[in-house]
Enzyme design. Structure first.
Site, PDB file in Angstrom:
ATOM      1  N   GLN A 175       0.810  -1.219   0.000  1.00 53.40           N
ATOM      2  CA  GLN A 175       0.000   0.000   0.000  1.00 53.40           C
ATOM      3  C   GLN A 175       0.837   1.259   0.000  1.00 53.40           C
ATOM      4  OE1 GLN A 175      -1.613   0.694   4.349  1.00 53.40           O
ATOM      5  NE2 GLN A 175      -1.783  -1.492   3.836  1.00 53.40           N
ATOM      6  N   HIS A 194       0.130   5.705   0.656  1.00 55.33           N
ATOM      7  CA  HIS A 194      -0.791   6.769   1.041  1.00 55.33           C
ATOM      8  C   HIS A 194      -0.479   8.027   0.227  1.00 55.33           C
ATOM      9  CE1 HIS A 194      -1.869   4.043   4.134  1.00 55.33           C
ATOM     10  NE2 HIS A 194      -0.741   4.186   4.800  1.00 55.33           N
ATOM     11  N   GLU A 215       2.682   8.771   8.328  1.00 53.63           N
ATOM     12  CA  GLU A 215       2.427   7.982   9.529  1.00 53.63           C
ATOM     13  C   GLU A 215       3.728   7.513  10.165  1.00 53.63           C
ATOM     14  OE1 GLU A 215      -0.099   5.016   7.748  1.00 53.63           O
ATOM     15  OE2 GLU A 215       1.531   3.563   7.616  1.00 53.63           O
ATOM     16  N   HIS A 248       4.712   0.319   1.413  1.00 51.60           N
ATOM     17  CA  HIS A 248       5.025  -0.369   2.656  1.00 51.60           C
ATOM     18  C   HIS A 248       3.984  -1.440   2.932  1.00 51.60           C
ATOM     19  CE1 HIS A 248       2.206   2.828   3.749  1.00 51.60           C
ATOM     20  NE2 HIS A 248       1.857   2.098   4.807  1.00 51.60           N
ATOM     21  N   ARG A 290      -4.030   0.303  -2.712  1.00 46.20           N
ATOM     22  CA  ARG A 290      -3.488  -1.050  -2.582  1.00 46.20           C
ATOM     23  C   ARG A 290      -3.160  -1.638  -3.951  1.00 46.20           C
ATOM     24  NH1 ARG A 290      -7.849  -0.669   0.983  1.00 46.20           N
ATOM     25  NH2 ARG A 290      -7.265  -0.848   3.195  1.00 46.20           N
TER      26      ARG A 290
END
Length: 405
Positions: free
Chosen positions: A93, A95, A130, A260, A279
């Site tokens: 995935q 972001h 994140e 990641h 994804r």
């Protein structure tokens, strides 16, 4: 201070026992993947009275958030904290950045895809940097290996797909070559057919069994993924990624656009308040490999491990290059801070979410700010408003504090 009830997720990749045990509950038969603490609409955190945290903040945003945060982000909490417990490798995935998220969100709105539809990729218009802080040994795949290192892992592997990978990695430049390689793997006419992926997995499994593998960890990863996701070209992408091992107390930062996949362990994850995930494999959820290839940063760089600062004798602070969040960990050693006489000031300001991670700790604010006091056992959490300013703590144990820098 307001006690919080986190919103629980039950993804298939979650552990059946890690989070229940952390929360002091009995393990069940079903997996528990995450517990959310924040105001994102996809996972509303509750106060003990039944009100959502978002509603609580909305009653008096300036008191809850403070003038600076209210000006910077509007009347909402800019971060989301999670307890996360993968028991198997998550999907590959990425972001998005804010610009990519806004464009993607508006595009899917025009297409009429409901925000809660499983085919929806962009559920909000925010980016999602994140950081993961490990509570136990924690494993992940983060970013791409340097092509030279990837070529070394192909030594001794036979088969058409392994041969083609050797050729492409040998000719590739670091950035353009990796993007071209990912496009090639996910293309409809890719030679990474299910049969050839299975052949590649069998070659890794055979090399592992022979005892001559240049990376037993990588061959074991490919073997496990081959059993769970047979024929998935994402297995080849995982083969090309950097393995990361965190000890308890270590952290790694994942910026937008970096590919990641978490693998195993228990940790506290903190991010900008978003649920945008693109994804491209190793999952039963909706995938959009073309979109992932389009937005991913394909530089081969080492993972960004975050070293802590030490604002006090009892607190470590982990600062990431993100304006929405920081994470700090306060540890109260046995016998040193057991009573209020020996309490310590907790560094930090603004709206904070505090999650106890071990032992039993008591938090309180000054009488001028209401004098609230709350005792937390492992897994319990509270929201501290900006107006409550200083927080003190005593007891024996540790807790994580999530705040905006």
């Amino acid at each position: 201070m307001e006690r919080l009830i986190g919103w629980t997720k039950a993804d298939a990749w979650g552990s059946t026992n890690a989070i229940p045990e952390f929360l002091g509950a009995a393990a069940g038969d079903d997996p528990v993947s995450e517990v959310w603490f924040g105001v994102h609409p996809d996972g509303p955190t509750l106060l003990t009275g039944g009100q959502t945290l978002a509603e609580h903040i909305g009653e008096d945003p300036k008191r809850a958030l403070g003038g600076g945060l209210l000006y910077a982000f509007g009347p909402t909490l800019p971060y989301l904290a999670k307890i996360i417990a993968p028991a198997q490798t998550l999907s590959l995935q990425v972001h998005p950045t804010k610009e990519i998220a806004r464009e993607g969100y508006l595009r899917e709105e025009v297409l009429g895809i409901e925000r809660t539809d499983t085919r929806r990729v962009y559920r909000d218009m925010n980016h999602k940097p994140e950081m993961i802080y490990a509570l136990t040994e924690f494993s992940a795949l983060v970013g791409f290996r340097v092509p030279r290192k990837a070529r070394e892992l192909l030594v001794g592997l036979e088969g058409e797909l392994a041969d083609r990978l050797r050729h492409r990695l040998k000719l590739s430049t670091v950035r353009g070559g990796l993007r071209s390689l990912a496009t090639w793997l996910f293309d409809e006419d890719s030679p990474a057919t299910p049969e050839r992926v299975e052949e590649f997995v069998a070659a890794c499994r055979s090399r592992l069994a022979s005892g001559v593998s240049p990376s037993p960890r990588t061959d074991e990863l490919v073997s496990v993924l081959g059993e769970k996701h047979p024929g998935d070209p994402g297995i080849i992408v995982a083969f090309l990624m950097n393995p990361v091992s965190l000890r308890p107390g270590e952290a790694v930062y994942i910026p937008p656009r970096q590919i990641h996949a978490y693998q195993s362990g228990l940790g506290i994850e903190v991010m900008a308040s978003s649920d945008n995930v693109v994804r491209a494999g190793l999952t039963g959820k909706y995938v959009d490999s073309a979109q992932l290839v389009e937005i991913t940063e394909f530089s081969a760089l080492p993972p960004v491990r975050v070293a802590p600062e030490h604002p006090s004798a009892t607190t470590d602070r982990f600062l990431a290059p993100a304006q929405e969040f920081e994470l700090s960990v306060t540890t109260l050693a046995p016998g040193k801070h057991a009573s209020r006489v020996d309490e310590v000031a907790v560094p930090g300001e603004g709206p904070r979410i505090i999650i106890a991670t071990s032992g039993s700790v008591t938090l309180h604010v000054s009488e001028e700010q209401g004098g609230d006091s709350v005792e937390l056992a492992r897994g319990q959490a509270v929201f501290v408003s900006a107006a409550e300013r200083r927080v003190w703590a005593y007891g024996t144990g540790s807790f994580v504090q999530v705040a905006a820098p």
